[in-house]
Design a protein around this motif. Structure first.
Motif, mmCIF file in Angstrom:
data_model
loop_
_atom_site.group_PDB
_atom_site.id
_atom_site.type_symbol
_atom_site.label_atom_id
_atom_site.label_comp_id
_atom_site.label_asym_id
_atom_site.label_seq_id
_atom_site.Cartn_x
_atom_site.Cartn_y
_atom_site.Cartn_z
ATOM 1 N N UNK A 1 -4.112 0.460 -29.514
ATOM 2 C CA UNK A 1 -4.206 -0.943 -29.931
ATOM 3 C C UNK A 1 -5.392 -1.227 -30.855
ATOM 4 N N UNK A 2 -5.820 -0.242 -31.650
ATOM 5 C CA UNK A 2 -6.880 -0.540 -32.612
ATOM 6 C C UNK A 2 -6.474 -0.147 -34.032
ATOM 7 N N UNK A 3 -5.184 -0.052 -34.268
ATOM 8 C CA UNK A 3 -4.699 0.137 -35.625
ATOM 9 C C UNK A 3 -4.851 -1.173 -36.386
ATOM 10 N N UNK A 4 -5.009 -1.081 -37.705
ATOM 11 C CA UNK A 4 -5.021 -2.294 -38.509
ATOM 12 C C UNK A 4 -3.585 -2.829 -38.559
ATOM 13 N N UNK A 5 -3.397 -4.118 -38.898
ATOM 14 C CA UNK A 5 -2.034 -4.667 -38.978
ATOM 15 C C UNK A 5 -1.113 -3.868 -39.894
ATOM 16 N N UNK A 6 -1.641 -3.432 -41.043
ATOM 17 C CA UNK A 6 -0.806 -2.669 -41.981
ATOM 18 C C UNK A 6 -0.472 -1.289 -41.431
ATOM 19 N N UNK A 7 -1.429 -0.646 -40.782
ATOM 20 C CA UNK A 7 -1.172 0.670 -40.187
ATOM 21 C C UNK A 7 -0.111 0.552 -39.095
ATOM 22 N N UNK A 8 -0.196 -0.528 -38.323
ATOM 23 C CA UNK A 8 0.797 -0.729 -37.269
ATOM 24 C C UNK A 8 2.175 -0.971 -37.882
ATOM 25 N N UNK A 9 2.224 -1.766 -38.955
ATOM 26 C CA UNK A 9 3.495 -2.040 -39.626
ATOM 27 C C UNK A 9 4.098 -0.751 -40.187
ATOM 28 N N UNK A 10 3.259 0.073 -40.790
ATOM 29 C CA UNK A 10 3.739 1.339 -41.360
ATOM 30 C C UNK A 10 4.196 2.291 -40.266
ATOM 31 N N UNK A 11 3.573 2.212 -39.097
ATOM 32 C CA UNK A 11 3.989 3.052 -37.973
ATOM 33 C C UNK A 11 5.395 2.673 -37.524
ATOM 34 N N UNK A 12 5.665 1.379 -37.432
ATOM 35 C CA UNK A 12 7.009 0.934 -37.053
ATOM 36 C C UNK A 12 8.040 1.357 -38.108
ATOM 37 N N UNK A 13 7.650 1.221 -39.371
ATOM 38 C CA UNK A 13 8.563 1.607 -40.448
ATOM 39 C C UNK A 13 8.863 3.103 -40.406
ATOM 40 N N UNK A 14 7.840 3.909 -40.101
ATOM 41 C CA UNK A 14 8.028 5.352 -40.011
ATOM 42 C C UNK A 14 8.997 5.715 -38.891
ATOM 43 N N UNK A 15 8.836 5.056 -37.739
ATOM 44 C CA UNK A 15 9.756 5.317 -36.631
ATOM 45 C C UNK A 15 11.189 5.002 -37.028
#
Length: 283
Positions: free
Chosen positions: A114-128
């Motif tokens: 829970x310490x990813x930046x908002x964009x990193x979190x968004x890119x993680x969801x997109x990658x999945x």
């Protein structure tokens, strides 16, 4: 993430081995969603490692070929700090993972911190979604987050590049970024983002500005559509009035017999000029 949780998430762990591994034989995970590592915190961790060692082993992927290096599944921050600390070997749990399991484990491990930046979190969801061919609903189910939550993060990826940089750098918040995305005039989005920073606008203030801008844009679009639907006769009258008065004029028809004429001006000086053309004196 403990071993049981990891097995539950991936269900494709084949084997597990614990050993000390040369740091030179380790490489970062290409599916790592985290792009920014706080250098100051890394130095702090490296100092701690120098004094006390590593209490939690890294989780590495078994190389497919002997010449390849071990791939980090979890613990890249500890790996980087170990390199800074000058360690030659680090404790690691070696597991035999598929590409799919490696990516999913790396992303989930970081999301759970829970310490990813908002964009990193968004890119993680997109990658999945992209790499595992998942829908938003399936990602939501796997991660235990609501579908609107996932959707709100994914929308951030539609921001212009410069605005993404502002969000990544903490100049604007996620709430401000989401509000900016509601702006209908996308070509004005970056300009409004700069204004948000310059004036220190709150999310509520920004919402008010965006709502007014969207209302103005809707009115402009309606006027444009209305003009396009006018008869050639009415448009010709508007053109001649505009040429005669030297400004924009609109003929608005309310029925076959009724309507009104609107004459635009941008200053009192221009109004005086128009009145002079019409031979209207206020003396």
């Amino acid at each position: 993430m403990n071993e049981n949780e990891l097995k539950k998430q991936t269900n494709i762990v084949k084997s597990t081995v614990y050993k000390m591994i040369d740091v030179e034989k380790i490489k970062p995970n290409p599916f790592q969603p985290r792009h920014i590592f706080d250098e100051e915190r890394l130095v702090e961790l490296s100092e701690s490692i120098k004094k006390s060692g590593i209490y939690q082993p890294l989780v590495l992927r078994q190389p497919i070929k002997a010449i390849e290096r071990f791939e980090i599944i979890a613990g890249e921050r500890r790996y980087r700090a170990s390199v800074l600390a000058g360690l030659e070997k680090v404790p690691a749990i070696i597991r035999d993972f598929t590409d799919e399991a490696t990516m999913e484990a790396a992303i989930i491990e970081n999301l759970q911190r829970e310490d990813l930046s908002p964009l990193e979190e968004a890119e993680a969801y997109q990658s999945l979604m992209k790499e595992l061919n998942l829908t938003q609903a399936q990602v939501s189910e796997r991660l235990g987050k609501s579908r609107p939550y996932i959707a709100n993060y994914l929308r951030l990826l539609g921001l212009p590049t410069r605005v993404k940089e502002m969000l990544q750098g903490g100049q604007i918040s996620m709430g401000q970024a989401r509000t900016l995305l509601a702006l209908k005039q996308q070509d004005q989005l970056e300009k409004l983002a700069h204004r948000t920073i310059r004036e220190g606008l709150t999310v509520r203030q920004l919402e008010s500005i965006v709502n007014q801008a969207n209302l103005d844009e809707e009115k402009r679009a309606n006027r444009k559509n209305h003009h396009q639907n006018k008869s050639p006769f009415v448009r010709e009258i508007e053109n001649q009035l505009g040429e005669r008065l030297g400004t924009k004029a609109a003929v608005i028809t309310k029925s076959k017999q009724k309507g009104k004429i609107e004459i635009s001006y941008d200053s009192m000086k221009e109004l005086d000029r128009i009145l002079e053309v019409l031979n209207i004196s206020l003396d």
